[in-house]
Design an enzyme around this catalytic site. Structure first.
Site, PDB file in Angstrom:
ATOM      1  CG  ASP A   1      -2.211   0.607   1.079  1.00 33.15           C
ATOM      2  OD1 ASP A   1      -2.273   1.686   0.488  1.00 33.15           O
ATOM      3  OD2 ASP A   1      -3.194   0.010   1.531  1.00 33.15           O
TER       4      ASP A   1
ATOM      5  CG  ASP B   1      -4.538   5.605   1.038  1.00 39.21           C
ATOM      6  OD1 ASP B   1      -5.445   4.819   1.326  1.00 39.21           O
ATOM      7  OD2 ASP B   1      -4.401   6.736   1.557  1.00 39.21           O
TER       8      ASP B   1
ATOM      9  CD  GLU C   1      -8.989   4.395  -1.119  1.00 35.90           C
ATOM     10  OE1 GLU C   1      -9.871   4.220  -0.276  1.00 35.90           O
ATOM     11  OE2 GLU C   1      -8.039   5.181  -0.952  1.00 35.90           O
TER      12      GLU C   1
ATOM     13  CG  HIS D   1      -8.954  -1.432   4.871  1.00 38.11           C
ATOM     14  ND1 HIS D   1      -8.635  -1.522   3.533  1.00 38.11           N
ATOM     15  CD2 HIS D   1      -8.563  -0.198   5.255  1.00 38.11           C
ATOM     16  CE1 HIS D   1      -8.076  -0.401   3.140  1.00 38.11           C
ATOM     17  NE2 HIS D   1      -8.006   0.421   4.164  1.00 38.11           N
ATOM     18  CG  ASP D   2     -11.212   2.119   4.058  1.00 41.71           C
ATOM     19  OD1 ASP D   2     -10.663   2.116   5.173  1.00 41.71           O
ATOM     20  OD2 ASP D   2     -10.621   2.447   3.008  1.00 41.71           O
TER      21      ASP D   2
HETATM   22  C1  NOJ Z   1      -8.106   5.054   2.277  1.00 40.43           C
HETATM   23  C2  NOJ Z   1      -7.735   3.907   3.165  1.00 40.43           C
HETATM   24  O1  NOJ Z   1      -8.230   2.718   2.624  1.00 40.43           O
HETATM   25  C3  NOJ Z   1      -8.287   4.240   4.536  1.00 40.43           C
HETATM   26  O2  NOJ Z   1      -8.219   3.137   5.395  1.00 40.43           O
HETATM   27  C4  NOJ Z   1      -7.532   5.425   5.060  1.00 40.43           C
HETATM   28  O3  NOJ Z   1      -8.095   5.798   6.302  1.00 40.43           O
HETATM   29  C5  NOJ Z   1      -7.627   6.610   4.094  1.00 40.43           C
HETATM   30  N1  NOJ Z   1      -7.410   6.227   2.734  1.00 40.43           N
HETATM   31  C6  NOJ Z   1      -6.585   7.638   4.443  1.00 40.43           C
HETATM   32  O4  NOJ Z   1      -5.306   7.170   4.141  1.00 40.43           O
END
Ligand code: NOJ
Length: 577
Positions: free
Chosen positions: A126, A228, A297, A359-360
């Site tokens: 990542d 990211d 992402e 994971h979000d």
């Molecule tokens: C996306 C990530 O997947 C998330 O977990 C993170 O909090 C934010 N970007 C900030 O880096």
């Protein structure tokens, strides 16, 4: 997916390496390795603890590589493992070229890469380009004085007056996005937490520092990066306020943090992002001999915007995530059909990467009805692994791990949940430890050790050990799909044609390999039995004799294409010949 922030986060990346020692040593093929790959997302804190401290680590992942291999996985995406104060659990990086001691050492990392390579599994890191931790030496230096040589590495501005930030921009994680620094009497911009100051990508020194990070990890053998929040790299230099989003009646939409939802037009998806992506790609290509993959992402509004992320000259991301299916949030056949067809027809020759879970966002069980969940899990797995393109899923999906949010504010670890409680409980629920066994610590950590997040009670039934002993488990279904993607020409190389396009209950599609083989999929999206019929003329000339490759437990395997009845949430996968 429901989280407000997810809609504005974008980015991902990856790459593969061919360097001495730890590098992936296979020769380049005409078909890049990542085409059709299965990418398994691991949240390292939660996968396997090897040293009894309650936190997952790299040696834990290495110890589980045979399991990962058994799923048919080609690459592992590791969420951040760099040194970090862990405010955002690793997305606040304080050193980009080291490993956080909680997860292990660089030697452990090298061993993971080497052991994975033996199993033909690649490691994708990542890479967080938008921001660093406020504890990163770059930021510490930047904050030290207005004349610091690193001042311009971050986005510092004067306020509009005492206590007044430069404009109305907000943090994705709630409240204002400007943090006042009393020492230098200026404000710095943070799209995410205040502890995650945004880098200034208009400064070429920032860019070069990050390209060196890419080079460092590619030389260590990583196969690419998941970039990211990649769409948030730039902000409007004129600092104009963002507009507010209005509902159909013209009233401002209020977000989960109780504030007006802004339209994100000045801090997200600015055109300059593409200049950086081209550069990131160039560096990855050069450092890896064009083996590295960049996954993004990329939360964007539609397929046309997603297509742009590949680059006009195919010179940006090879695999921006197509996250739209994750926002359907119900088993709406028409919507799934449209989005999968979009991915098939709207991306040209580019590789689609459909993503349902991460994971979000709440796990796959948001589609469940608590009665047929195992079968619904099979439907979703089939959509993700049976569609054309690369596929990505999140650790634990394959055994049916469910979202388990905290029930008390005092237990919340994710600051998003602290700020947003009770409306927004944060992301702990989808980050709970992997459920390996039915023991009290689920085989995640040693007996008696308190894991960093509690083990969900669902682990008594939902765990790898018990599912390995059941031929009809969800895990077995994932393994079968993973194996077919490797061995079946249509599932590996076939295009993707939607059939029965007005059927409101059953999603049906055909994969057609250039070699002439074809596989037909039908998934019942409802809790009632459904009849499926096929017009032979619509089968594009394919024969209508069938061999059942897979069917949901309890589903009668059809011997022809006539009179098929799918059980509730039943799935059939048929070879045509
Ligand atoms: C996306 C990530 O997947 C998330 O977990 C993170 O909090 C934010 N970007 C900030 O880096």
């Amino acid at each position: 997916m429901t989280r407000a922030f997810a809609k504005v986060c974008t980015g991902l990346a990856l790459a593969v390496a061919l360097t001495a020692g730890t590098a992936v040593a296979e020769p380049s093929h005409a078909v890049p390795w990542w085409k059709g790959a299965v990418v398994y997302e691991i949240y390292p804190r939660s996968f396997q603890d090897s040293n009894g401290d309650g936190v997952g680590d790299l040696n834990g992942i290495t110890a589980r590589l045979d399991y990962i291999k058994s799923l048919g996985v080609d690459a592992i995406w590791l969420t951040p493992i760099y040194p970090s104060p862990l405010i955002d659990f690793g997305y606040d990086i304080s050193d980009y070229t080291a490993i956080d001691p909680q997860y292990g050492t660089l030697a452990d990392f090298d061993r993971l890469v080497a052991e994975a390579k033996k199993r033909n599994i690649r490691i994708v890191m990542d890479l967080v380009l938008n921001h660093t931790s406020d504890k990163h030496p770059w930021f510490q230096e930047s904050a030290s004085s207005k004349t610091s040589p690193k001042r311009d590495w971050y986005v510092w501005r004067d306020g509009k007056g005492p206590g007044k930030p430069p404009n109305n921009w907000q943090s994705v994680f709630g409240h204002g996005g400007w943090q006042y620094d009393a020492k230098t009497s200026q404000w710095y911009w943070h799209k995410f937490y205040a502890e995650q100051p945004d880098l200034n990508w208009r400064n070429p020194k920032v860019a070069e520092a990050m390209y060196n990070v890419e080079r460092f990890w590619i030389a260590r053998g990583v196969a690419g990066f998941r970039l990211d929040a990649i769409t948030t790299l730039f902000e409007d230099p004129a600092l104009q306020d963002e507009g507010t989003v209005k509902d159909a009646s013209g009233k401002p939409v209020i977000n989960v943090f109780g504030e007006p939802q802004l339209d994100d037009t000045r801090t997200n998806n600015l055109p300059e992002v593409h200049d950086v992506l081209r550069q990131v790609r160039k560096v990855a290509d050069e450092a890896s001999g064009k083996e590295a993959v960049l996954i993004g992402e990329t939360y964007v509004a539609n397929i046309a915007d997603l297509k742009k992320m590949y680059g006009a000259q195919d010179d940006e991301l090879q695999m921006p995530m197509d996250l739209q299916v994750g926002f359907i949030n119900k088993l709406d056949v028409a919507r799934f059909r449209t989005l999968i067809a979009d991915a098939e027809t709207g991306l040209g020759a580019h590789e689609p990467l459909l993503v349902l879970d991460n994971h979000d966002n709440p796990r796959w069980d948001r589609y469940g009805d608590n009665v047929h969940n195992a079968d619904i899990g099979r439907v979703l797995a089939t959509v993700i692994l049976g569609s054309r393109g690369a596929a990505m899923y999140y650790y634990g999906d394959e055994i049916g791990m469910v979202t388990t949010p905290p029930t008390r504010k005092e237990d919340v670890r994710d600051p998003v949940g602290v700020t947003g409680w009770p409306k927004e409980k944060g992301r702990d629920g989808e980050r709970t430890p992997m459920q390996w066994t039915a023991e009290s610590t689920a085989g995640f950590t040693a007996a008696g050790v308190k894991p960093w997040l509690p083990i969900p009670s669902s682990m008594t039934l939902t765990n790898v050990a018990s599912e390995e002993s059941q031929p009809n488990s969800l895990l077995a279904w994932y393994r079968q799909l993973g194996a077919l993607r490797k061995t079946n020409a249509a599932m590996r190389d076939g295009d993707d044609v939607m059939l029965n396009t007005i059927d409101a209950h059953v999603l049906t599609w055909l994969r057609r390999a250039p070699s002439g083989e074809a596989v037909l999929f039908a998934c019942n999206f409802t809790a009632e039995p459904q009849k499926v019929g096929f017009d032979p003329k619509a089968l594009h000339g394919y024969a209508t004799n069938v061999t059942a490759l897979m069917n949901t437990p309890g589903q009668v395997a059809p011997s022809s294409l006539t009179d098929i009845v799918l059980k509730p949430f039943g799935v059939i996968v048929l070879q045509l010949h």
